[in-house]
Design an enzyme around this catalytic site. Structure first.
Site, PDB file in Angstrom:
ATOM      1  N   ARG A 145       0.853  -1.196   0.000  1.00  0.00           N
ATOM      2  CA  ARG A 145       0.000   0.000   0.000  1.00  0.00           C
ATOM      3  C   ARG A 145       0.882   1.237   0.000  1.00  0.00           C
ATOM      4  O   ARG A 145       1.776   1.360   0.842  1.00  0.00           O
ATOM      5  CB  ARG A 145      -0.897   0.059   1.240  1.00  0.00           C
ATOM      6  CG  ARG A 145      -2.034  -0.925   1.386  1.00  0.00           C
ATOM      7  CD  ARG A 145      -3.128  -0.941   0.313  1.00  0.00           C
ATOM      8  NE  ARG A 145      -3.443   0.268  -0.433  1.00  0.00           N
ATOM      9  CZ  ARG A 145      -4.263   1.248  -0.039  1.00  0.00           C
ATOM     10  NH1 ARG A 145      -4.874   1.188   1.107  1.00  0.00           N
ATOM     11  NH2 ARG A 145      -4.496   2.289  -0.821  1.00  0.00           N
ATOM     12  N   HIS A 200      -6.488   7.942   5.514  1.00  0.00           N
ATOM     13  CA  HIS A 200      -7.926   7.769   5.315  1.00  0.00           C
ATOM     14  C   HIS A 200      -8.656   9.027   5.782  1.00  0.00           C
ATOM     15  O   HIS A 200      -8.387   9.523   6.889  1.00  0.00           O
ATOM     16  CB  HIS A 200      -8.434   6.582   6.136  1.00  0.00           C
ATOM     17  CG  HIS A 200      -7.871   5.256   5.718  1.00  0.00           C
ATOM     18  ND1 HIS A 200      -8.500   4.437   4.822  1.00  0.00           N
ATOM     19  CD2 HIS A 200      -6.721   4.612   6.073  1.00  0.00           C
ATOM     20  CE1 HIS A 200      -7.770   3.332   4.643  1.00  0.00           C
ATOM     21  NE2 HIS A 200      -6.687   3.422   5.396  1.00  0.00           N
TER      22      HIS A 200
END
Lengths: 241, 194
Positions: free
Chosen positions: A159, A164
């Site tokens: 990732r 987020h």
């Protein structure tokens, strides 16, 4: 009896969002609906939402370098992440909660889920923050730059560093959860979450380095604006009877 | 009108969302004046009928008098206790895929035709493996008459409407309604695009 205001929001721009099912991101295969959603004109239920009324926050919640509350700062490259929450018409979205969560500088989340990735935890970093946009829609966090981490989606999958973001906005239909990536990141090419977004819209997920945001002798600055569905200008106040 | 800005694309909440939310107590709303405690519970299933162990359920609803705590709900004559938010969040259980929300039955809110909708709760479901949120609605099995006239339910094919009706568990106290959410399959939950 008086009637409430029912705003008309522009539609979700499906061509700018990922599909529900994107097989390169394997978990979507069994977690995506097979029927198209049923198109229904939004009622007061959907043109209102929890954004304006919900949650008490403190200024400390926006500083992820210290909000673990240990008295010692988190380890990592200190960064400022700031921008505006806007609607599609370019108007700032005021007084809405922006919630963020992220991995630490080594790519490790503070979460009970097992991970095979032997990266250290930082006792001075919890990786969670929140703030409220100001009257012009501005938000600002102080945090550390998250690290990359491996995951099991495909061979040698990593990732890219990301934060987020969760935003409620003024209505149910403005609900948005997204991920912010960093300009120039070399891992974006192999990330199915990033690549699930149609190519023309991917750059909207990428924060830009902004030297005007950088604070001398303190922290590097990144700018990331977020655009929510907006009223289409056709506000209707239903007739009073 | 100026050109519209492009919407920021949606992304999944991923597997670690529970470090941010829900927070303790987010799945229990206070009982406001005029309210009766109810419980909504159910399991979220994937296309293999395995439970989804990390879904976030968010609910938004009117108070018992049918008013939303929102500046656009300008009906001053309808009572509103300002401590009523109408917003709850829950996470499905890792072992069982079950969620639980303690709330009150919402009152009826206006529809777009000068009438009132059946009592309902708006639901947003997100989770790992979901690149977009899905929107659905909870209606109540003991509101048959109101459900039959509901503006939104009427637009759902009859054969699929049952997926939107939470079933009252007989003899439950407080009243407990079962509302499972299914991705895929013959009884896939109806999701909406508002």
């Amino acid at each position: 009896m008086s009637e409430p205001i029912v705003r008309h929001y522009g539609p979700k721009a499906y061509s700018d969002h990922p599909p529900f099912k994107y097989p390169d991101y394997k978990s979507t295969i069994k977690r995506s609906p097979t029927h198209d959603p049923i198109k229904v004109v939004a009622t007061l239920t959907e043109t209102t939402g929890p954004g304006p009324a919900w949650a008490e926050i403190t200024p400390e919640d926006a500083d992820l370098t210290t909000n673990a509350g240990t008295g010692s700062p988190a380890i990592g490259e200190r960064i400022i992440v700031t921008g505006r929450v806007l609607d599609e018409n370019g108007n700032g979205v005021p007084d809405t909660i922006v919630e963020v969560w992220q991995a630490n500088a080594c790519g490790r989340y503070v979460h009970w889920r097992e991970t095979a990735f032997p990266a250290p935890l930082d006792p001075n970093f919890i990786g969670v923050g929140q703030c409220k946009t100001d009257a012009e829609g501005n938000y600002r966090f102080l945090t550390i730059k998250p690290g990359a981490y491996p995951w099991g989606n495909h061979p040698n999958a990593w990732r890219p560093p990301h934060i987020h973001f969760s935003i409620l906005g003024p209505a149910l239909v403005t609900r948005l959860v997204t991920q912010m990536y960093f300009e120039g990141d070399p891992l974006l090419f192999q990330d199915p979450m990033y690549n699930s977004v149609p190519p023309h819209a991917r750059e909207r997920l990428v924060a830009r380095y902004d030297h005007d945001v950088t604070e001398e002798n303190w922290a590097l600055g990144w700018r990331f604006d977020i655009v929510l569905r907006g009223p289409n200008g056709n506000v209707e106040e239903m007739e009073e009877e | 009108m100026s050109p519209r800005l492009g919407q920021t694309p949606s992304q999944t909440v991923g597997p670690y969302v529970s470090m941010a939310f829900p927070r303790e107590g987010d799945n229990v709303l206070p009982v406001p004046d005029g309210g009766e405690r109810i419980v909504i519970t159910g399991v979220v299933y994937d296309g293999d009928r395995n439970h989804i162990e990390d879904a976030v359920i968010e609910t938004w609803q009117a108070n018992p008098y049918g008013r939303y705590n929102h500046p656009d709900d300008t009906r001053e004559e309808v009572p509103l206790d300002p401590t009523w938010t109408g917003f709850a969040r829950a996470m499905t259980d890792f072992e069982t895929g079950a969620y639980r929300i303690e709330t009150v039955k919402p009152g009826r809110v206006p529809d777009l035709e000068g009438d009132f909708q059946a009592p309902h709760i708006a639901v947003i479901v997100q989770g790992r493996g979901m690149l977009n949120p899905v929107f659905t609605r909870i209606y109540f099995s003991d509101e048959e008459e109101a459900n039959a006239d509901d503006l939104v339910l009427r637009q759902v094919p009859e054969a699929r409407r049952h997926t939107l009706i939470a079933q009252l568990e007989p003899g439950s106290d407080p009243k407990t309604y079962r509302f499972d959410i299914r991705f895929q399959g013959d009884d896939e939950t109806v999701f909406f695009d508002f």
